[in-house]
Design a protein around this motif. Structure first.
Motif, short mmCIF file in Angstrom:
data_model
loop_
_atom_site.label_atom_id
_atom_site.label_comp_id
_atom_site.label_asym_id
_atom_site.label_seq_id
_atom_site.Cartn_x
_atom_site.Cartn_y
_atom_site.Cartn_z
N ARG A 21 14.32 6.05 51.23
CA ARG A 21 13.77 6.67 52.45
C ARG A 21 13.91 5.74 53.65
O ARG A 21 14.13 6.19 54.77
CB ARG A 21 12.33 7.10 52.22
CG ARG A 21 12.27 8.29 51.25
CD ARG A 21 10.95 9.00 51.25
NE ARG A 21 10.93 10.08 50.28
CZ ARG A 21 11.42 11.30 50.48
NH1 ARG A 21 12.00 11.59 51.63
NH2 ARG A 21 11.33 12.22 49.54
N PHE A 22 13.83 4.43 53.44
CA PHE A 22 14.11 3.47 54.51
C PHE A 22 15.54 3.66 55.01
O PHE A 22 15.78 3.80 56.21
CB PHE A 22 13.90 2.03 54.02
CG PHE A 22 14.44 0.98 54.95
CD1 PHE A 22 13.69 0.59 56.06
CD2 PHE A 22 15.68 0.41 54.74
CE1 PHE A 22 14.19 -0.38 56.93
CE2 PHE A 22 16.18 -0.55 55.61
CZ PHE A 22 15.44 -0.95 56.71
N TRP A 23 16.51 3.70 54.09
CA TRP A 23 17.91 3.82 54.49
C TRP A 23 18.20 5.20 55.10
O TRP A 23 19.06 5.32 55.98
CB TRP A 23 18.84 3.49 53.32
CG TRP A 23 18.92 2.00 53.16
CD1 TRP A 23 18.30 1.24 52.21
CD2 TRP A 23 19.60 1.09 54.02
NE1 TRP A 23 18.58 -0.09 52.44
CE2 TRP A 23 19.37 -0.21 53.53
CE3 TRP A 23 20.40 1.24 55.16
CZ2 TRP A 23 19.90 -1.36 54.14
CZ3 TRP A 23 20.93 0.11 55.77
CH2 TRP A 23 20.68 -1.17 55.26
N CYS A 24 17.48 6.23 54.69
CA CYS A 24 17.61 7.54 55.36
C CYS A 24 17.29 7.39 56.83
O CYS A 24 18.01 7.91 57.70
CB CYS A 24 16.68 8.58 54.73
SG CYS A 24 17.24 9.30 53.18
N GLU A 25 16.21 6.71 57.13
CA GLU A 25 15.81 6.52 58.53
C GLU A 25 16.80 5.65 59.29
O GLU A 25 17.12 5.92 60.44
CB GLU A 25 14.40 5.90 58.60
CG GLU A 25 13.31 6.82 58.16
CD GLU A 25 13.15 8.04 59.05
OE1 GLU A 25 13.28 7.90 60.29
OE2 GLU A 25 12.89 9.13 58.51
N VAL A 26 17.28 4.58 58.66
CA VAL A 26 18.23 3.68 59.32
C VAL A 26 19.50 4.42 59.69
O VAL A 26 20.01 4.32 60.81
CB VAL A 26 18.56 2.48 58.41
CG1 VAL A 26 19.71 1.65 58.99
CG2 VAL A 26 17.34 1.60 58.19
N GLY A 28 20.23 7.87 59.38
CA GLY A 28 20.21 9.31 59.67
C GLY A 28 20.65 10.13 58.47
O GLY A 28 21.12 11.26 58.61
N CYS A 59 20.35 9.26 48.66
CA CYS A 59 20.40 9.88 49.98
C CYS A 59 21.87 10.04 50.36
O CYS A 59 22.73 9.34 49.85
CB CYS A 59 19.61 9.11 51.02
SG CYS A 59 20.08 7.41 51.30
N ARG A 109 13.75 -1.06 66.35
CA ARG A 109 13.50 0.20 65.63
C ARG A 109 13.45 -0.05 64.13
O ARG A 109 12.57 0.46 63.43
CB ARG A 109 14.60 1.22 65.96
CG ARG A 109 14.38 2.58 65.30
CD ARG A 109 15.50 3.55 65.63
NE ARG A 109 16.67 3.38 64.80
CZ ARG A 109 16.83 3.96 63.60
NH1 ARG A 109 15.89 4.73 63.09
NH2 ARG A 109 17.94 3.76 62.90
N LEU A 113 10.45 0.14 61.00
CA LEU A 113 10.60 0.88 59.75
C LEU A 113 10.33 0.02 58.52
O LEU A 113 10.31 0.52 57.40
CB LEU A 113 12.01 1.46 59.64
CG LEU A 113 12.40 2.52 60.65
CD1 LEU A 113 13.88 2.86 60.51
CD2 LEU A 113 11.54 3.77 60.47
#
Length: 144
Positions: A21-26, A28, A59, A109, A113
């Motif tokens: 989920r961290f890498w999803c945010e990083v 996109g 992801c 950013r 996160l």
């Protein structure tokens, strides 16, 4: 001769869903749909034997261009520097102060996160600046 058409990058980690989920945010990225017959990933996870629950997560790039990222639980902790790491390309095409400003903004950013800033690697006349960082479990990556 057959050529490879897709690449998956696999991370060993302690908490697969958290790191994914961290890498999803990083990046996109998004969580792919659960397997057929399951309404959610939680439903799928509950169908697994107890020792396998929470042991993997993935992801994907919603555009289908980037590689799939797969995160698998391993019993041992991280003890040495990664031999392979991701470069998060936030400053592509930028140089000097403009590049540094873009990298610093993205760094802020990512720290929000849960990432850790390790060090600024300043431009040296050959290479442009980049920022060495770590994800939420200490895996190194470069903000480039």
């Amino acid at each position: 001769m057959v050529s490879v058409k897709q690449v998956q990058v696999t991370f060993d980690c302690a908490e697969p869903e958290r790191v994914a989920r961290f890498w999803c945010e990083v990046l996109g990225y998004v969580v792919p749909p659960p397997p057929a017959g399951f309404a959610t990933w939680d439903d799928y996870d509950r169908s697994l034997p107890a020792e396998r629950r929470g042991s993997a997560f993935a992801c994907v790039d919603p555009t289908g261009v980037g590689p799939r990222l797969f995160f698998q639980r391993v019993p041992e902790g991280k003890v040495v520097k990664n031999r392979v790491h991701l470069d998060v390309r936030a400053g592509t095409g930028l140089v000097g102060e403009e590049r540094l400003a873009a990298l610093e903004a993205e760094c802020a950013r990512l720290v929000a996160l849960g990432a850790t800033r390790v060090q600024l690697l300043a431009a040296d006349g050959v290479e442009e600046s980049c920022i060495a960082m770590q994800d939420v479990e200490g895996n190194e990556f470069c903000l480039d």
